[in-house]
Each structure stands twice: as structure tokens, then as C-alpha cells.
Motif scaffolding. Structure first.
Motif, PDB file in Angstrom:
ATOM      1  N   LYS A 207       0.736  -1.207   0.080  1.00 51.91           N
ATOM      2  CA  LYS A 207       0.103   0.112  -0.077  1.00 51.91           C
ATOM      3  C   LYS A 207       0.735   1.289  -0.180  1.00 51.91           C
ATOM      4  N   THR A 208       2.141   1.170   0.265  1.00 51.95           N
ATOM      5  CA  THR A 208       2.856   2.507   0.153  1.00 51.95           C
ATOM      6  C   THR A 208       4.092   2.390  -0.727  1.00 51.95           C
ATOM      7  N   ARG A 219       4.569   8.698   3.836  1.00 50.15           N
ATOM      8  CA  ARG A 219       3.473   8.144   3.137  1.00 50.15           C
ATOM      9  C   ARG A 219       2.176   7.670   3.658  1.00 50.15           C
ATOM     10  N   VAL A 220       2.317   7.110   4.888  1.00 47.77           N
ATOM     11  CA  VAL A 220       1.104   6.587   5.577  1.00 47.77           C
ATOM     12  C   VAL A 220      -0.101   7.440   5.856  1.00 47.77           C
ATOM     13  N   VAL A 223      -2.160   7.747   2.710  1.00 50.87           N
ATOM     14  CA  VAL A 223      -3.133   6.818   2.346  1.00 50.87           C
ATOM     15  C   VAL A 223      -4.694   6.822   2.744  1.00 50.87           C
ATOM     16  N   ASP A 227      -7.704   1.695   1.483  1.00 49.57           N
ATOM     17  CA  ASP A 227      -6.367   1.390   1.661  1.00 49.57           C
ATOM     18  C   ASP A 227      -5.807   1.400   3.028  1.00 49.57           C
ATOM     19  N   ALA A 228      -6.491   2.333   3.696  1.00 54.27           N
ATOM     20  CA  ALA A 228      -5.903   2.710   5.006  1.00 54.27           C
ATOM     21  C   ALA A 228      -6.242   1.702   5.959  1.00 54.27           C
ATOM     22  N   LEU A 231      -3.628  -0.953   5.970  1.00 51.61           N
ATOM     23  CA  LEU A 231      -2.592  -0.673   6.786  1.00 51.61           C
ATOM     24  C   LEU A 231      -2.781  -0.702   8.325  1.00 51.61           C
ATOM     25  N   SER A 296      -4.686   6.260   8.073  1.00 46.60           N
ATOM     26  CA  SER A 296      -4.220   4.961   8.635  1.00 46.60           C
ATOM     27  C   SER A 296      -3.730   5.018  10.032  1.00 46.60           C
ATOM     28  N   LEU A 547       0.134  11.807  -1.797  1.00 50.87           N
ATOM     29  CA  LEU A 547       0.862  10.563  -2.365  1.00 50.87           C
ATOM     30  C   LEU A 547       1.513  10.770  -3.774  1.00 50.87           C
TER      31      LEU A 547
END
Length: 552
Positions: A207-208, A219-220, A223, A227-228, A231, A296, A547
């Protein structure tokens, strides 16, 4: 080059290579010890004895040099510098990055302060009870140091495996049915945790696109859902893995039997292993998936604090029920982990700084208690370390005073560092919503810790059996006693130098929240320390990075 001129040692290019030396030094030492050959467990004359003497000299010299390097890195990190090293000269996040900050340098120093006295103790005879002890000891240090300086999650996994593989063999060092029995459980459970670790890393990378921790911190937060949610699942898996390594309840039941069955120097070295799990929780769940993680963000605080308090409570009950001194100390290892994680669960730089200070003292005291347990057990005849009346020990005054000092510090009595650390934790918790519960648990756990150690001390030194002949032993070897006292002395130094150490731990906690500085040091142009990051210069911790901008 003029060998008298040591100015090259102080050049910036040499400083840059200092970050990799805590990993290279034990690795090269271990290889040298393997080339030296195995002494075959023979400590009585012959070629094997000669090899053992050289293995001891090489191992002790390497551990002493490691302590010097750790002190040097702490002095540099204290200035606020983030020391980075790019293996193979590959820039982050594509290459392997080593990073030494205040927290990493502190953990390196703690590891060295435990390793040197423990190895000194082991040279008193325990290293001759099995094969390749000194090489395995150095590989264990390599894994520990690597975990404290790595800058990405995959290499954290690699160094975890290095230290675990070494610990598998060290755990059964000296052999014995009980060690093999609990050693099998130890290996199986750690292999299962390693599998979960890889699954969590795969989800994060999917995802990252990165596993570099400084890059993940940027990056986290970018997201978005759904998608979070992936994570967050990965963060939960990693919490399970790190909680198992740190001995967080209910994942800590393996530790007392494992540590109690290990040889005393191995158990004392293992006192630092639980702190690797604590360190990983700070790095991953405190920074990457902390409150700045955006969608996330993994809400670990509501989970970590109650689990940490429950860990301390259940562990101190286990200590009260322990039937041997080694088992009691093993349970106190879990108690200390629960106290440290409670500080981390409070969140905030004040609580984290207090937890770091307490962690320093508890690790040193627990390591000393494991060695002290063997010193006492060796002088009690057939009773060994069992908490039952037996013949009087040969050194009641010396060992009793050492036991009293360790017990007072572990329980948190003034003016010892255990008291200072708990006082800092209580002060940090005073404004928290859970303050009444935190205060109650920490104070009661300290009281029951003192009660458990007082019970053990009274049985070992006072409740002696007059119908048994007095122990005619001359007492413990001066080498073993001095090695144990050196750990207790290091703990006392934490009290004498409490103010500067407290300032350092608080600064280390504050530094962890400065994601912009880590991005500049790790992800900067050409990876040079202090340069501007290639993503976005000097982001505020609460400011997420788009992102698409990160990908650029």
C-alpha cells in the motif's frame, strides 16, 4: 599517514562511518572467533583451553570497544544530530539506511553496558559449558545493535532473525532436559511471530511502496480509505509481533520459563531482548502509525495502556507465586516491560522520556538479578535457587547487600533510579484521563515487587536450617561478584547523574516527533545528512504529504 597524528579520527568522513561500526564490530568478531575454532567445551588444559583463553580475550576486547563506540555515538547524538549511513551508497528509500538518533544511541549504550559485564561473568566458567559461546554472543550483539540502528522495517526483521537465531542456541547452552523443552517452545513461537512479521511487512509495502521508516512517516498519512484499513491491519499484526518480543500480556507467558531455564549469563543478556520489542513499538506505532498517521493512524493508545497495566499486575502476581529466585526475576522482567509500555501508552514526550529513563534502570537491575540469583544458588547446596530454607550461604553479608540494593531499585525506593523513573512516570500521568488507575497500578506493583523480593531475601538469608551443615564454600569467585556489582553500579550511576540523563531521555522523546528532521536526514538529496528532503521540505508532523507528491 603519520600514526601519531590521530586527527583523521575526528574528520567528518570518519564520523559518517560510525553508524555501521556497532554492527560490523560484533559481526567481524564473531567471524574471527569461528575461524579460531571451537574449544569443544574443554576448560581444563589442552589445545581447547588455549582456544578458550583467546576467545575470551577477543570477545572481551570487542565488547569493550563496542562500549567505547556507544559512548561516542551518544555524545554525538546528544547534540541533536541524526547520523545516517547508506550501505552500498544507495540513496533512501531504495537502499539500506542505518540511522543513529538519540534513542538509537541510548539503546546501543544500554546494550553495551549489559553485554560487557555479562560476558565478563560468563568467562568465569559458563562459556566452557557449550560450543561456540563467544561467537554466538557476538552474533547476538550484532542483531541487537542492528535492530537499534536500522532505518527500515525489512532490515528490522533481518536483525530480529539474527539475534533470535543466536538466542536459540544460547538458550540451550549448557544443555539439560528443561532447557531443551522450553527451548523448543521458544523457537516455535518465535517462528510463528516471524511469519506474522513478514505478512505485516508485505501489507505495508503493497500500500505504500516502501519500508523505510522515515519515508513511511510521510507516506502513511497520505493513504486514504479503503487502503488505510489494510495498513491498520498491518499495524495490528506488527503490534502482535512486537508485543510478543516485548513480553506484553497475553503474549508473555513463554518468557518466565524460558529465562529461568537459561544459563545465568544468557538470561542476563536476554534482559535487553525484550527492550527490542519495546523499541520497535515506539518506532512503528508511536511514530509511523501515531496520531499523525491520517486515515491509517492505528489507535494503539486505547489498547496499549490497559494491556501494559495488565501486564504489570499479572506479572507481579507471578513473581509472588514464584518458587525459585530465577523464576521470580524472570517475572520481574515482564513487570518492568509493563511499566515501560504503560509510559509509552500515555503518549507525549514527557511520558516517553520517563519510560526511557525507567527502561535504562530496569534493564540493568534485571540483568544483575539474574547473575545474583546464580551466585546465591551456588552457595545453597542441594536447595539451589529454590525459595525454601536451606543451609546458610557462604557470603551472607555481601550477597544480602547486593540483593537489598537490587530489590530497592526494582521496587522504586528513593533515592535509587527506580524511584526517580517511577516518579517521572507518575508525574507524566497526572493529567491523563487514566491517571488514578495508572497511579494505583504503578504504586501497588512497586509494593508487591518489594514484597516478593523481601520474601525471597528472608528465605535465602534468614530462614536457614540449623540441622544442615554450614556451606564450606569460599564463596563466589571475585570475577563473578565484580561483574554483578558492575551492573548494580551502573544502575546507581543513573541516580547520581539523574538530571543530565533525564534531559537526554526527554530530548530523545521530543526528537522522535520531528518527522521533518528525519525526512531531511534520510531522504535528502543524495542522502546527505542535513540536506533538504526530496519530497517536501520540513513538513509539520500534522501536515500530510499528498501521495502523488511523494512519488515524485
Amino acid at each position: 599517514m603519520n600514526w601519531v597524528d590521530l586527527s583523521w579520527f575526528f574528520q567528518p568522513w570518519f564520523f559518517q562511518h560510525m553508524a555501521v561500526l556497532p554492527v560490523l564490530l560484533p559481526a567481524l568478531t564473531a567471524v574471527a572467533l569461528l575461524l579460531l575454532g571451537d574449544h569443544g567445551g574443554d576448560s581444563h588444559g589442552g589445545h581447547g583451553h588455549h582456544k578458550l583463553l583467546w576467545a575470551r580475550r577477543i570477545g572481551m576486547a570487542s565488547a569493550a570497544l563496542g562500549l567505547f563506540l556507544a559512548v561516542f555515538l551518544v555524545m554525538r547524538a546528544a547534540q541533536g544530530e541524526l547520523i545516517t549511513y547508506r550501505l552500498g551508497d544507495w540513496p533512501a528509500p531504495f537502499g539500506i539506511i542505518l540511522l543513529v538518533d538519540r534513542l538509537g544511541a541510548m539503546m546501543l549504550l544500554l546494550s553495551a553496558c549489559v553485554a560487557l559485564p555479562v560476558l565478563w561473568y560468563a568467562t568465569g566458567g559458563w562459556d566452557a559449558h557449550g560450543r561456540y559461546f563467544h561467537a554466538l554472543f557476538q552474533f547476538q550483539l550484532m542483531g541487537l545493535n542492528g535492530a537499534f540502528v536500522t532505518g527500515d522495517l525489512f532490515n528490522l526483521f533481518v536483525f530480529f532473525e539474527v539475534l533470535l537465531i543466536a538466542s536459540y542456541v544460547l538458550m540451550v547452552h549448557g544443555q539439560g532436559a528443561e532447557r531443551f523443552r522450553v527451548g523448543l517452545h521458544y523457537v516455535v513461537l518465535n517462528l510463528a511471530a516471524s511469519a506474522l512479521f513478514l505478512i505485516g511487512l508485505a501489507l505495508i509495502y503493497a500500500k505504500t511502496g516502501t519500508l523505510n521508516m522515515a519515508d513511511l512517516a510521510l507516506r502513511v498519512p497520505a493513504v486514504a480509505a479503503p487502503d488505510a484499513a489494510v495498513l491498520q491491519v498491518a499495524a495490528m499484526l506488527l503490534l502482535v509481533v512486537f508485543g510478543f518480543k516485548a513480553a506484553l500480556m497475553p503474549l508473555a507467558m513463554w518468557l518466565p520459563a524460558t529465562y529461568a531455564a537459561s544459563s545465568p549469563p544468557v538470561a542476563a543478556l536476554f534482559a535487553i531482548m525484550t527492550k527490542v520489542g519495546v523499541y520497535a513499538i515506539v518506532r512503528v506505532h508511536g511514530v509511523v502509525f501515531g496520531d499523525s498517521g491520517g486515515a491509517s493512524a492505528f489507535a494503539v493508545a486505547p489498547i496499549l495502556l490497559p494491556l501494559a497495566l495488565a501486564t504489570s499486575v499479572l506479572a507481579v502476581l507471578g513473581a509472588l507465586a514464584a518458587k525459585t529466585l530465577a523464576r521470580l526475576v524472570a517475572w520481574l522482567t515482564v513487570v518492568s516491560v509493563g511499566t515501560v509500555l504503560a509510559g509509552l501508552g500515555l503518549y507525549g514526550s514527557a511520558a516517553w522520556g520517563a519510560a526511557f529513563y525507567y527502561m535504562l534502570n530496569s534493564t540493568l537491575v534485571i540483568a544483575a538479578l539474574f547473575l545474583l540469583a546464580e551466585l546465591v544458588a551456588a552457595q545453597r547446596g542441594d536447595a539451589d535457587g529454590q525459595l525454601v530454607p536451606a543451609a546458610p550461604v557462604a557470603q551472607p553479608t555481601l550477597l544480602g547487600l547486593m540483593m537489598l540494593l537490587a530489590a530497592a531499585s526494582a521496587a522504586g525506593l528513593p533515592p535509587l533510579p527506580g524511584f526517580i523513573g517511577k516518579l517521572m512516570l507518575l508525574e507524566a500521568a497526572s493529567s491523563h484521563a487514566w491517571a488514578p488507575l495508572v497511579w494505583t497500578v504503578l504504586l501497588l506493583v512497586g509494593f508487591f515487587t518489594l514484597l516478593g523480593l523481601a520474601r525471597a531475601g528472608s528465605i535465602l538469608f534468614w530462614h536457614v536450617r540449623q540441622d544442615l551443615p554450614a556451606n564450606v564454600s569460599a564463596g563466589g569467585s571475585p570475577k563473578l561478584v565484580r561483574a554483578t556489582c558492575s551492573l548494580l553500579g551502573a544502575s546507581v550511576l543513573l541516580s547520581l547523574a539523574a538530571a543530565p540523563i533525564q534531559r537526554y531521555t526527554q530530548a530523545a522523546a521530543v526528537q522522535l516527533s520531528d518527522r521533518a528532521a528525519y525526512a531531511a536526514a534520510v531522504l535528502g538529496a543524495f542522502g546527505e545528512p542535513g540536506s533538504q528532503p526530496t519530497t517536501r521540505p520540513y513538513l509539520e508532523p500534522s501536515q500530510p504529504v499528498p501521495l502523488q507528491e511523494v512519488k515524485q
